[in-house]
Write a protein that holds these residues in place. Structure first.
Motif, mmCIF file in Angstrom:
data_model
loop_
_atom_site.group_PDB
_atom_site.id
_atom_site.type_symbol
_atom_site.label_atom_id
_atom_site.label_comp_id
_atom_site.label_asym_id
_atom_site.label_seq_id
_atom_site.Cartn_x
_atom_site.Cartn_y
_atom_site.Cartn_z
ATOM 1 N N MET A 1 0.900 -1.054 0.180
ATOM 2 C CA MET A 1 0.038 -0.023 -0.091
ATOM 3 C C MET A 1 0.647 1.233 0.068
ATOM 4 O O MET A 1 2.038 1.206 -0.490
ATOM 5 N N ASN A 2 0.405 2.356 0.457
ATOM 6 C CA ASN A 2 0.905 3.771 0.662
ATOM 7 C C ASN A 2 1.765 3.898 1.759
ATOM 8 O O ASN A 2 2.013 4.726 2.421
ATOM 9 N N ALA A 3 2.538 2.687 2.184
ATOM 10 C CA ALA A 3 3.470 2.966 3.528
ATOM 11 C C ALA A 3 4.309 4.004 3.272
ATOM 12 O O ALA A 3 4.783 4.833 4.269
ATOM 13 N N LEU A 6 2.998 7.610 4.015
ATOM 14 C CA LEU A 6 3.086 7.927 5.586
ATOM 15 C C LEU A 6 4.256 8.138 6.021
ATOM 16 O O LEU A 6 4.714 9.160 6.858
ATOM 17 N N SER A 144 -6.099 10.744 -1.964
ATOM 18 C CA SER A 144 -5.731 9.408 -1.044
ATOM 19 C C SER A 144 -4.698 10.227 0.145
ATOM 20 O O SER A 144 -4.551 9.990 1.160
ATOM 21 N N PHE A 177 -0.601 2.355 11.735
ATOM 22 C CA PHE A 177 -1.694 3.503 11.146
ATOM 23 C C PHE A 177 -2.831 3.653 12.188
ATOM 24 O O PHE A 177 -3.311 4.962 12.354
ATOM 25 N N PHE A 181 -8.114 -2.069 18.110
ATOM 26 C CA PHE A 181 -9.601 -2.040 18.134
ATOM 27 C C PHE A 181 -10.063 -2.099 19.700
ATOM 28 O O PHE A 181 -11.181 -1.753 20.053
ATOM 29 N N THR B 50 -3.200 -1.591 5.604
ATOM 30 C CA THR B 50 -3.846 -0.148 5.731
ATOM 31 C C THR B 50 -2.816 0.911 4.932
ATOM 32 O O THR B 50 -1.580 0.175 4.322
ATOM 33 N N PRO B 51 -3.165 1.968 4.849
ATOM 34 C CA PRO B 51 -2.234 2.733 4.095
ATOM 35 C C PRO B 51 -0.828 3.017 4.733
ATOM 36 O O PRO B 51 0.114 3.460 4.141
ATOM 37 N N GLY B 52 -0.997 2.561 6.041
ATOM 38 C CA GLY B 52 0.343 2.811 6.622
ATOM 39 C C GLY B 52 1.416 1.485 6.592
ATOM 40 O O GLY B 52 2.194 1.552 7.056
ATOM 41 N N GLY B 53 0.702 0.408 5.546
ATOM 42 C CA GLY B 53 1.421 -0.602 5.487
ATOM 43 C C GLY B 53 1.386 -1.775 6.212
ATOM 44 O O GLY B 53 1.720 -2.876 6.249
ATOM 45 N N ASP B 54 1.013 -1.514 7.694
ATOM 46 C CA ASP B 54 0.604 -2.558 8.262
ATOM 47 C C ASP B 54 -0.933 -3.149 8.198
ATOM 48 O O ASP B 54 -1.396 -2.760 7.267
ATOM 49 N N GLN B 56 -4.760 -4.333 9.465
ATOM 50 C CA GLN B 56 -5.652 -4.247 10.352
ATOM 51 C C GLN B 56 -6.732 -5.244 10.306
ATOM 52 O O GLN B 56 -7.256 -5.719 8.934
ATOM 53 N N PHE B 57 -7.345 -5.785 11.275
ATOM 54 C CA PHE B 57 -8.392 -6.738 11.265
ATOM 55 C C PHE B 57 -9.863 -5.969 10.695
ATOM 56 O O PHE B 57 -10.163 -4.848 11.060
ATOM 57 N N THR B 127 -1.538 -5.785 -7.065
ATOM 58 C CA THR B 127 -1.252 -5.356 -5.317
ATOM 59 C C THR B 127 -2.269 -6.399 -4.450
ATOM 60 O O THR B 127 -3.223 -6.734 -4.732
ATOM 61 N N ILE B 129 -4.093 -6.570 -1.259
ATOM 62 C CA ILE B 129 -4.634 -5.480 -0.316
ATOM 63 C C ILE B 129 -5.088 -6.134 1.074
ATOM 64 O O ILE B 129 -5.509 -5.559 1.975
ATOM 65 N N ASN B 174 -7.010 3.393 -1.991
ATOM 66 C CA ASN B 174 -6.764 3.826 -0.615
ATOM 67 C C ASN B 174 -7.816 4.286 0.331
ATOM 68 O O ASN B 174 -7.909 4.208 1.436
ATOM 69 N N LEU B 177 -10.284 1.782 1.275
ATOM 70 C CA LEU B 177 -9.822 0.858 2.586
ATOM 71 C C LEU B 177 -9.632 1.699 3.669
ATOM 72 O O LEU B 177 -9.940 1.277 4.728
ATOM 73 N N THR B 178 -9.421 3.092 3.731
ATOM 74 C CA THR B 178 -9.524 4.125 4.500
ATOM 75 C C THR B 178 -10.950 4.115 5.326
ATOM 76 O O THR B 178 -11.407 3.869 6.535
#
Lengths: 245, 245
Positions: A1-3, A6, A144, A177, A181, B50-54, B56-57, B127, B129, B174, B177-178
């Motif tokens: 993604m867009n790491a 960030l 984005s 990011f 939860f 996520t856009p941060g590259g990590d 998320q559930f 990609t 995702i 993105n 996803l956000t």
């Protein structure tokens, strides 16, 4: 993604913070990241109250000020509805109600305005506004980038409201990011315990975590397991101190 | 019912859900639940990059699955982390106590009763995702038919995230996803409130939101937003409408 985007944000923040300004560099970063002409972050603690957290670019603060006076405009709309606003040509505003806002903007040399909600779940802290002197849509990539920036701003606002030392902000934001939860679940529980909005509950949770040096996720787990709670009458924390595995 | 008809029914139900203006979290929750019914697995979950590259559930079939997904995020190791990083499926991977590939994840998953894992990438034009995680409580391989069905369901999950967009730039993806991740946060905030107000488990809180959403033909995220904003009380969620005759 867009790491990488960030990472770009954090590199920019680091560089701009080194210049020694006490004002958060968030708006300056937003301008550099998106390549637009101006940016501002407005906070709406209640639907009718708007304050300016920061701005960058010649017209941004004046235009946000005009929006506060008028009580109508992209930032307020994004804050109230949680939806993004695109005004790609303010000579032809999309809403008749925004004609006064549009003429203020044009007088300040702003031709296009965009606003992205600064939110964490259903909590709306305010909006990130972006301004440009020329008309036109935002590209998908810039949209984005603006949303990623708005997410960073949301976490920065949470940290600031919770009393994080400004010097710690960057390292705080450099985590994952999104928040775990369980932090959101715990905020929901505290909101009911203390009869407060979830917004305030999340800030209270973050503040308690800072003030007592407890990791946020650990505190959230304690709240969910009912080892930590807020007394409804006194508003004080009741923390049994038990540590989860 | 024969196995083929179960699979067909699943596809039809999910396709049916994707026709109108659907709630992504709801569709993905149906999807992971159907995974446990159609494929020989005991728990299923979807994680998104996520856009941060990590990671998320975003949806899971059970709380124990969800805890493990969160654990993979925290430990930054596990089948889903590897699957998203490489973009290739992990199939029929048995767990062992002395696992050198996932030294922290495997023993943890085994204490939850899981013995084998599978993970299928959610890929969109080059990609990755996110990924569909499938866990089993017994050893022994998944059949090749099961794997085909599982990859098909992972592809359906990808299509669900597109939300009717026929062409999707990286920027627009993105944004989707956000938004999806923010919807999940709203649901977690509401679950916390419900748990506190009704003294119930988080899983019951989620079921109440879903049942109310179904009964009133209202989007899951919309119901959760109304709870967080105080428009709908947790008590009101418990009231079932009278059946119409």
């Amino acid at each position: 993604m867009n790491a990488d985007r960030l990472a770009d944000i954090f590199t920019l923040m680091e560089r701009l913070d080194r210049h020694g300004s006490r004002e958060p560099s968030l708006c300056h970063v937003a301008v550099e990241l998106t390549g637009l002409d101006g940016a501002g972050v407005s906070l709406t603690p209640s639907p009718d109250v708007m304050t300016i957290l920061c701005s960058h670019g010649p017209a941004a603060r004046l235009l946000l000020g005009a929006e506060m006076t008028l009580g109508e405009g992209p930032a307020l709309h994004a804050s109230r509805t949680g939806a993004s606003v695109v005004e790609s040509d303010l000579r032809h505003p999309s809403r008749p109600l925004w004609a006064p806002y549009a003429s203020e903007a044009l007088a300040l040399g702003v031709r296009a305005a965009f606003a992205f909600p600064v939110r964490i779940g259903a909590i709306r802290f305010g909006a990130l506004s972006l301004f440009r002197g020329t008309p036109g849509e935002l590209s998908d990539d810039t949209t984005s980038d603006s949303q990623i920036m708005a997410s960073v701003v949301a976490r920065a606002v949470l940290s600031m409201e919770a009393g994080a030392p400004p010097d710690d902000l960057l390292s705080e934001l450099r985590g994952p990011f999104g928040l775990d939860f369980r932090v959101h679940q715990a905020a929901g529980m505290l909101a009911v315990q203390a009869s407060m909005p979830v917004r305030d509950a999340l800030v209270t949770l973050r503040a308690h975590s800072y003030a007592n040096g407890i990791e946020l996720t650990t505190l959230a787990k304690n709240v969910i397991a009912r080892r930590a709670s807020i007394d409804q009458k006194t508003g004080a924390w009741i923390d049994t101190g038990a540590k989860p595995q | 019912m024969t196995r083929e008809s179960v699979v067909i029914q699943t596809i039809v139900q999910i396709a049916d859900n994707l026709v109108d203006d659907y709630d992504l979290i709801d569709v993905l929750t149906v999807l992971v639940q159907r995974c446990t019914e159609t494929i020989g697995v005991d728990a299923a979950g979807v994680m998104l990059a996520t856009p941060g590259g990590d990671l998320q559930f975003i949806a899971s079939s059970s709380e124990s699955m969800r805890v493990l997904e969160l654990f993979q995020i925290q430990a930054a190791e596990g089948p889903c982390v590897d699957c998203v990083r490489s973009g290739t499926p992990i199939v029929n991977r048995a767990l062992t106590e002395d696992d050198t590939r996932w030294p922290r994840f495997s023993p943890r998953a085994m204490t939850q009763g899981f013995r084998a894992v599978h993970c299928l990438p959610m890929r969109l034009r080059g990609t990755t995702i996110g990924a569909l995680n499938l866990f089993r409580t017994h050893e022994g391989p998944l059949g090749s038919d099961d794997i085909v069905v599982a990859q098909g369901l992972a592809d359906v999950a990808t299509i669900a995230i597109l939300q009717h967009q026929t062409s999707l730039s990286a920027g627009l993806l993105n944004s989707q996803l956000t938004n999806a991740l923010n919807s999940r946060v709203i649901i977690e905030q509401a679950k916390g409130m419900i748990r506190q107000a009704l003294s119930c488990e988080m899983s019951e809180a989620f079921d109440l939101l879903r049942t109310f959403s179904r009964d009133h033909n209202e989007k899951l995220t919309g119901v959760a937003t109304r709870v967080v904003e105080g428009e709908l009380t947790p008590d009101e969620l418990r009231v079932r409408p009278r059946p119409r005759h």
